[in-house]
Design an enzyme around this catalytic site. Structure first.
Site, PDB file in Angstrom:
ATOM      1  N   ASP A   1       0.804  -1.090   0.046  1.00 42.87           N
ATOM      2  CA  ASP A   1      -0.078   0.134   0.039  1.00 42.87           C
ATOM      3  C   ASP A   1       0.969   1.260   0.167  1.00 42.87           C
ATOM      4  O   ASP A   1       2.195   1.271   0.430  1.00 42.87           O
ATOM      5  CB  ASP A   1      -0.862   0.029   1.371  1.00 42.87           C
TER       6      ASP A   1
ATOM      7  N   ASP B   1      -0.108   4.950   0.958  1.00 42.51           N
ATOM      8  CA  ASP B   1      -0.595   6.073   1.898  1.00 42.51           C
ATOM      9  C   ASP B   1      -0.350   5.617   3.212  1.00 42.51           C
ATOM     10  O   ASP B   1      -0.961   4.699   3.775  1.00 42.51           O
ATOM     11  CB  ASP B   1      -1.938   6.591   1.639  1.00 42.51           C
TER      12      ASP B   1
ATOM     13  N   ALA C   1      -5.102   3.469  -4.060  1.00 42.22           N
ATOM     14  CA  ALA C   1      -6.667   4.128  -4.874  1.00 42.22           C
ATOM     15  C   ALA C   1      -5.838   5.190  -5.577  1.00 42.22           C
ATOM     16  O   ALA C   1      -6.817   6.081  -6.389  1.00 42.22           O
ATOM     17  CB  ALA C   1      -7.317   4.507  -3.689  1.00 42.22           C
TER      18      ALA C   1
END
Length: 307
Positions: free
Chosen positions: A62, A64, A170
């Protein structure tokens, strides 16, 4: 009841579509520098020995608050605001709305649907080439110094073992690919925006790459690349990524939120926390922007375009 079931099925369909589109984009973009080709290492005078490829194992990170301090899309939005894509007041407005939502969790399903439909509309009509060039500049200005060195070292550990490493976020896939390339990683899975003849339409392919969509993307990429997911590792800071963390044979919680920390302990997942004292407190505010920030950025862009 049937209506709720129908909505759940539609959300699952969009998540699956988003995951497959992201995996296709990642495979198409793959080809970044390998460990022995890392330009940063060359500049530092380091020469890594060639490694034997381990083609069935990989790592998924991931972005963030896992690989980068704060939300990558928020840093990107700051850079776009500085270039008059929208105003700084819009930027502050969407940051506040997203912070309030992430803390209180009171965003309606209709608002989520609206944000999904409007996502990335602020780049509608602009070319992929233009946004890639801007993304390179913004990475240098606002992101390069926000990479967690500890997480970066974990990614390098996989590269040194001959494994491929992908970011999963995202954030728009083009921006995610820039971050991955700058870090010498294999590539990135990210939200895919629809384009026609190299120009953004302002629509998404499927949904944001968030939650279950990330898990779909990882599975789809594994199928394309011949990976054995039981030999793969996933890293994240958020409980929202539990679907992705549960897909791989090994899961690691990096700078975890309280919910993920509890689950990691329950499931005996490894926990790594690179935050300390004041630094951890500073990361708190940007972290609430992480998963929903892309949809928030949309609102700012739409407001600008409507004016």
């Amino acid at each position: 009841m049937w209506r709720r079931k129908g909505k759940r099925l539609e959300l699952e369909r969009l998540a699956t579509l988003a995951g497959e589109a992201s995996a296709e984009a990642a495979s198409r973009m793959e080809g970044g520098p390998r460990p022995e080709e890392d330009s940063q290492s060359e500049q530092a005078g380091e020469h890594r020995a060639p490694v034997t490829p381990d083609l069935t194992a990989a790592a998924f990170f991931d972005v963030d608050n896992t690989m980068m301090m704060g939300a990558s899309i928020f840093h990107f939005a700051r850079g776009l605001a500085a270039r008059n894509y929208f105003t700084t007041s819009d930027l502050a407005g969407f940051a506040w709305k997203q912070a309030k939502y992430r803390i209180g969790g009171k965003e309606s399903k209709d608002n989520v649907s609206s944000s999904r439909e409007q996502a990335l509309s602020f780049v509608a009509g602009r070319s992929v080439e233009e946004l890639n060039a801007v993304g390179e500049e913004i990475y240098d200005e606002l992101m390069a110094d926000k990479i967690w060195s500890g997480t970066r070292a974990l990614a390098q550990m996989h590269l040194d073992a001959g494994q491929r490493v992908w970011l999963v976020t995202a954030t728009p896939v083009e921006l995610a690919a820039i971050i991955a390339r700058r870090l010498g990683l294999t590539g990135a899975l990210g939200t895919v925006a629809e384009t026609v003849d190299g120009v953004y339409t302002g629509k998404l392919v499927g949904d944001l790459l968030h939650g279950r969509a990330k898990a779909h993307a990882v599975r789809a990429l594994a199928a394309r690349e011949g990976l054995n997911l039981k030999r793969c590792t996933a890293y994240s800071d958020s409980q929202n990524d539990i679907p992705m963390l549960s897909v791989t044979g090994k899961a690691v919680a990096i700078n975890p939120d309280s919910a993920l920390r509890d689950i990691a302990r329950e499931r005996q997942w490894e926990i790594r926390d690179f935050r300390t004292g004041r630094k951890a407190a500073k990361i708190g505010v940007p972290s609430v922007l992480g998963a929903g920030a892309l949809a928030g950025a949309v609102a700012a862009g739409v407001a600008f375009r409507k004016r």
